[in-house]
Design an enzyme around this catalytic site. Sequence first.
Site, PDB file in Angstrom:
ATOM      1  N   ARG A 118     -25.199  -3.254   8.733  1.00 59.48           N
ATOM      2  CA  ARG A 118     -24.582  -3.606   8.490  1.00 59.48           C
ATOM      3  C   ARG A 118     -25.094  -5.234   9.564  1.00 59.48           C
ATOM      4  O   ARG A 118     -25.211  -6.054  10.003  1.00 59.48           O
ATOM      5  CB  ARG A 118     -23.646  -3.799   8.104  1.00 59.48           C
ATOM      6  CG  ARG A 118     -22.740  -3.272   6.684  1.00 59.48           C
ATOM      7  CD  ARG A 118     -22.086  -3.447   5.351  1.00 59.48           C
ATOM      8  NE  ARG A 118     -20.844  -3.578   6.393  1.00 59.48           N
ATOM      9  CZ  ARG A 118     -19.777  -4.056   5.638  1.00 59.48           C
ATOM     10  NH1 ARG A 118     -20.116  -4.137   4.469  1.00 59.48           N
ATOM     11  NH2 ARG A 118     -18.838  -4.082   6.104  1.00 59.48           N
ATOM     12  N   GLU A 174     -18.889  -6.188  11.485  1.00 59.15           N
ATOM     13  CA  GLU A 174     -20.008  -5.391  12.021  1.00 59.15           C
ATOM     14  C   GLU A 174     -20.748  -6.773  12.784  1.00 59.15           C
ATOM     15  O   GLU A 174     -21.292  -5.759  14.154  1.00 59.15           O
ATOM     16  CB  GLU A 174     -20.100  -4.492  11.265  1.00 59.15           C
ATOM     17  CG  GLU A 174     -19.833  -3.064  10.466  1.00 59.15           C
ATOM     18  CD  GLU A 174     -19.283  -3.451   9.392  1.00 59.15           C
ATOM     19  OE1 GLU A 174     -17.854  -2.631   9.011  1.00 59.15           O
ATOM     20  OE2 GLU A 174     -19.546  -4.764   9.455  1.00 59.15           O
ATOM     21  N   LYS A 233       0.651  -1.315   0.259  1.00 57.13           N
ATOM     22  CA  LYS A 233      -0.006   0.353   0.280  1.00 57.13           C
ATOM     23  C   LYS A 233       0.640   0.948   0.407  1.00 57.13           C
ATOM     24  O   LYS A 233       1.940   1.276   0.583  1.00 57.13           O
ATOM     25  CB  LYS A 233      -1.066   0.010   1.311  1.00 57.13           C
ATOM     26  CG  LYS A 233      -1.784   0.465   1.138  1.00 57.13           C
ATOM     27  CD  LYS A 233      -2.876   0.599   2.312  1.00 57.13           C
ATOM     28  CE  LYS A 233      -3.972   1.802   2.071  1.00 57.13           C
ATOM     29  NZ  LYS A 233      -5.294   1.743   3.453  1.00 57.13           N
TER      30      LYS A 233
END
Length: 602
Positions: free
Chosen positions: A364, A336, A248
């Site tokens: 969610r 979640e 990244k």
Amino acid sequence: MSTVLLSNINSPEDLRRLSPDQLHQVAKDLREFIIDIVSTKEGHLGASLGVVELTIALHYSFDTPNDLLVWDVGHQAYGHKILTGRREVFETNRKLNGISGFPKREESIYDTFGVGHSSTSISAALGMAISSQLKGDFHKQHIAVIGDASIASGMAFEGLNHAGVTNANLLVILNDNAIGIDPSVGALKTYLTKAKIGQKPSQDNIIEALNFHYEGPIDGHDLPKLLKAFENLKNIKGPKLLHVITKKGKGLKQAEDDQVKYHAPGKFDKTTGEVLPKNNEHLPAKFQDVFGLTLLELAKKNDSIVGITPAMPTGSSLKYMMEAFPDRAFDVGIAEQHAVALAAGMATQGHKVFCAIYSTFLQRAYDQVIHDVAIQNLPVVFCIDRAGLVGNDGATHHGVFDLAYLRCIPNLIIAAPADAIELRQLLYTASLGLDHPIAIRYPRGRGEILDWKVDFKPLQVGKGRKLQGGKDLAVLSLGSIANNVSKSIETIGSKPARLNHEGEFSIAHFDLRFLKPLDHELLKEIFKTFDQIITIEDGVVKGGFGDAILEYAQTCNYKGKIHKLGIPDQFIEHGDTNELHELAGISTKKIKEKILFILNQS
């Protein structure tokens, strides 16, 4: 900036006309272009820099848009957008009326699936692959690009589990860089780390156990290896997974060294890579920091307090407690549903659980909020960050539905502080122990109060407060939108558009603090005093705060008029938060206009 090759690429067809040897220059051009734009216009940087070679190889090897490419989350899709005809407008990225920061179906035929939240790519691409089979199209390719943080989510595993018992032409590309926004966590991360360094026992390959053909890991920055792998995988039937290793922030040293900071660094010097300093010394604190620092303060005094967040320790500022009490604060990854059920389990054993989740992500875990927490009346504290319109991330990230979707749940207390001090006191009140679960929602960004670290004082649940007296009209607000209301009333007081018989308008302002339970005593007094009432919320106007006031007014046989302001019944796109408040009719200016219109009409 040398972008000669890139400037001639307006579609993947143009890219595929180049020789493989020219793709290295395209990668260099593309990386420079992303850095050049994002350094001044802001946006998500590190993720897109990390997949430059992968993006080029995908569009070079596959016949997009006929072959269907699905990106997970979309943070990494800047290169994809630039190569698919949006280079000339890329500087409008995430701006009002500009292109979205995420793939969006109505924006381009190359954006096959709209994304903003994680872990949807495998299910979506599998759905496309099965549809192709049903149509008799057995040659179309379906590719899902998913990160190592996203694939650990339950939904991603559900997609893998289903795909493994099909013969769908699905290619999952695992972009493994060991980080989402914050570093990846969990047992799967450990497994993937072993695979990277050659410790992958063929007997217990998780992916192969799910009936996938597995290849890798390979270097995701090696274009020849990527091209070769894709050509081979095209000819393999059924579901397959390619494990690629990327870095990244690749190509910008600072972004490689500090991947959390450079996920979305704001403005930075494109030559040195240094983030441009912001003078935050005399600015009010961010709401997330008020939460994080207050929770740390409370945790130091109370050993029963624990914190949970699904992959947002930095964004929610739970990081402060994680650093001080690593055994009592948990990042559970992009999960979640698990976060909420975990909180419920700990609450059954007497812990005071503070579960910090962005408003849009809590959606969610709705089933868990109802079934695992509310039905059992467990006193979990939901700290709902990024409530209201959040700005440039757009429709997928606006936290505007929580008031409406939580209000209908029995046993649940719902509070929305108007300022940092109220947030602090609500957290303290929750830490003392409540008989019910509570949701405390607060916005992204900074408040208005500098000195918010006041002595703790409990707030009475279900009690609002009068911010300003008046007699011509009452404004009822919930949450931090109270600041816009106060400013609009101030401007009316100084420059009224029309005078009443006493020389000026007299406008009252009430901060209800709680959506549930409502302050019935205060509301009855307001109904007796005012013939005109405005309700204002930074949530959807359908089913939220305004509707709650209307419902109670009806039971009280209120004869006056109630006018609701809030987010209209439509998805709000991306733009600066102030611009979006204006569009939604809840800016200081729009509130003032509404107040004056009602008063002048009446």
